[in-house]
Write a protein that holds these residues in place. Structure first.
Motif, PDB file in Angstrom:
ATOM      1  N   GLU A  41      40.459  30.788  42.233  1.00 54.92           N
ATOM      2  CA  GLU A  41      39.551  31.402  41.251  1.00 54.92           C
ATOM      3  C   GLU A  41      38.264  31.879  41.931  1.00 54.92           C
ATOM      4  O   GLU A  41      37.750  32.958  41.614  1.00 54.92           O
ATOM      5  N   VAL A  42      37.751  31.071  42.859  1.00 51.12           N
ATOM      6  CA  VAL A  42      36.511  31.453  43.543  1.00 51.12           C
ATOM      7  C   VAL A  42      36.742  32.653  44.453  1.00 51.12           C
ATOM      8  O   VAL A  42      35.991  33.635  44.423  1.00 51.12           O
ATOM      9  N   MET A  43      37.795  32.596  45.263  1.00 50.78           N
ATOM     10  CA  MET A  43      38.047  33.685  46.209  1.00 50.78           C
ATOM     11  C   MET A  43      38.438  34.980  45.518  1.00 50.78           C
ATOM     12  O   MET A  43      38.297  36.067  46.093  1.00 50.78           O
ATOM     13  N   ALA A  44      38.927  34.890  44.273  1.00 49.00           N
ATOM     14  CA  ALA A  44      39.280  36.096  43.519  1.00 49.00           C
ATOM     15  C   ALA A  44      38.044  36.942  43.219  1.00 49.00           C
ATOM     16  O   ALA A  44      38.147  38.133  42.928  1.00 49.00           O
ATOM     17  N   MET A  45      36.866  36.321  43.318  1.00 44.97           N
ATOM     18  CA  MET A  45      35.625  37.041  43.043  1.00 44.97           C
ATOM     19  C   MET A  45      35.234  37.982  44.183  1.00 44.97           C
ATOM     20  O   MET A  45      34.203  38.656  44.115  1.00 44.97           O
ATOM     21  N   ALA A  46      36.063  38.022  45.223  1.00 39.11           N
ATOM     22  CA  ALA A  46      35.833  39.004  46.291  1.00 39.11           C
ATOM     23  C   ALA A  46      35.902  40.418  45.717  1.00 39.11           C
ATOM     24  O   ALA A  46      35.265  41.342  46.236  1.00 39.11           O
ATOM     25  N   ALA A  47      36.654  40.557  44.618  1.00 36.76           N
ATOM     26  CA  ALA A  47      36.767  41.866  43.960  1.00 36.76           C
ATOM     27  C   ALA A  47      35.438  42.306  43.369  1.00 36.76           C
ATOM     28  O   ALA A  47      35.236  43.493  43.089  1.00 36.76           O
ATOM     29  N   ASP A  48      34.508  41.358  43.174  1.00 36.30           N
ATOM     30  CA  ASP A  48      33.191  41.684  42.628  1.00 36.30           C
ATOM     31  C   ASP A  48      32.178  42.020  43.713  1.00 36.30           C
ATOM     32  O   ASP A  48      30.992  42.210  43.433  1.00 36.30           O
ATOM     33  N   GLY A  49      32.649  42.037  44.972  1.00 38.68           N
ATOM     34  CA  GLY A  49      31.767  42.444  46.058  1.00 38.68           C
ATOM     35  C   GLY A  49      31.202  41.325  46.893  1.00 38.68           C
ATOM     36  O   GLY A  49      30.386  41.563  47.795  1.00 38.68           O
ATOM     37  N   TYR A  50      31.613  40.072  46.613  1.00 36.44           N
ATOM     38  CA  TYR A  50      31.105  38.947  47.393  1.00 36.44           C
ATOM     39  C   TYR A  50      31.905  38.820  48.690  1.00 36.44           C
ATOM     40  O   TYR A  50      33.116  39.024  48.702  1.00 36.44           O
ATOM     41  N   SER A  51      31.197  38.440  49.769  1.00 38.68           N
ATOM     42  CA  SER A  51      31.888  38.272  51.047  1.00 38.68           C
ATOM     43  C   SER A  51      32.660  36.958  51.053  1.00 38.68           C
ATOM     44  O   SER A  51      32.386  36.039  50.278  1.00 38.68           O
TER      45      SER A  51
END
Length: 285
Positions: free
Chosen positions: A234-244
């Motif tokens: 769930e956390v790593m899926a937020m890479a789609a929001d631009g987080y490294s």
């Protein structure tokens, strides 16, 4: 020993904070058994840690991973000892905390950002760390059995949490427990002296029972287990929001160390998760 030994195939073994806790506790107990005759442990001790982690976390952990991870623990211990001896810093042995004033803190963190993890906050498992990688001698009375770790970890979640420069630290709950126990005892004696019988009103009794059921349900939700693999996804899926990836990995480690925060994160929708992530990363600047 090469870093390559921490790999199984193409996957690198990932150490979660609870695994560190387990590793330190098991090795501290191994030391009490005489399996640390000098500054190093016998190979069988690393095998014991690997076996426990494999069974507790459902991952394949090898003794070589444990041996390699000792480097990280030695680095932590060296940093702690350096700060303890450095001018401008103090040591609170009761709280297991390196103390300093605000100006000294800012200067140290500006020069060594990672040192913020050891300043003005309790160093968890300090005694175990001193035995595992320091020169302290373990005693049987000190050691805690690793089979009780899960129970202790769950109980620790009942401690009060306070904000400290964006991070969460556990407040020593020993005093609160004593005060609570004393207060409860006083109330019990007061009730006996008063001699007033409890109300038999059926409506109040039903309401009390309902509140108890709600409290039990909330307790089960609060103390339920967390699927760390699901949390990681769930956390790593937020890479789609631009987080490294580095930012998300840091946030994931923080959530693993703070189960209540992790449960709150998993309960949030995508928008609220992004707001939480922005807020958390801002505190890391």
């Amino acid at each position: 020993m090469s870093k390559g030994k921490e790999k199984v195939g193409s996957k690198k073994f990932r150490w979660l904070p609870p695994m560190h806790t387990m590793m330190l506790t098991v090795l501290a107990e191994e030391a009490t058994k005489g399996n640390k005759p000098s500054n190093t442990f016998k190979p069988g001790s690393f095998a014991t840690v690997a076996k426990v982690i494999t069974e507790q976390f459902g991952v394949e952990c090898h003794p070589s991973y444990v041996e390699n991870r000792m480097r990280t623990l030695r680095t932590m211990w060296t940093t702690i000892q350096t700060l303890q001896k450095k001018s401008g810093f103090g040591w609170d042995d009761n709280l297991k905390m390196i103390t300093c004033d605000a100006k000294t803190y800012q200067e140290e963190v500006m020069a060594h950002r990672k040192h913020a993890n050891f300043l003005n906050k309790k160093i968890e498992l300090y005694d175990e760390l001193a035995i595992v990688v320091g020169k302290d001698l373990a005693t049987r009375s000190f050691a805690k059995s690793y089979v009780d770790i899960d129970t202790e970890h769950d109980n620790a979640e009942g401690t009060e949490m306070v904000a400290d420069n964006g991070e969460e630290g556990v407040v020593d709950k020993g005093k609160n427990v004593v005060e609570s126990s004393t207060t409860g005892s006083t109330l019990s004696k007061s009730h006996k002296r008063g001699g007033a019988p409890p109300s038999d009103d059926s409506a109040l009794t039903d309401l009390s029972n309902q509140l108890k059921e709600i409290a039990v349900a909330l307790k089960e939700i609060s103390w339920g287990p967390i699927d760390f693999n699901s949390l990681y996804s769930e956390v790593m899926a937020m890479a789609a929001d631009g987080y490294s990836e580095d930012m998300l990995a840091t946030a994931f480690d923080h959530l693993c160390e703070n189960k209540k925060v992790a449960r709150g994160f998993l309960a949030k929708n995508a928008k609220l998760r992004k707001l939480w992530m922005d807020s958390y990363l801002f505190t890391r600047l």
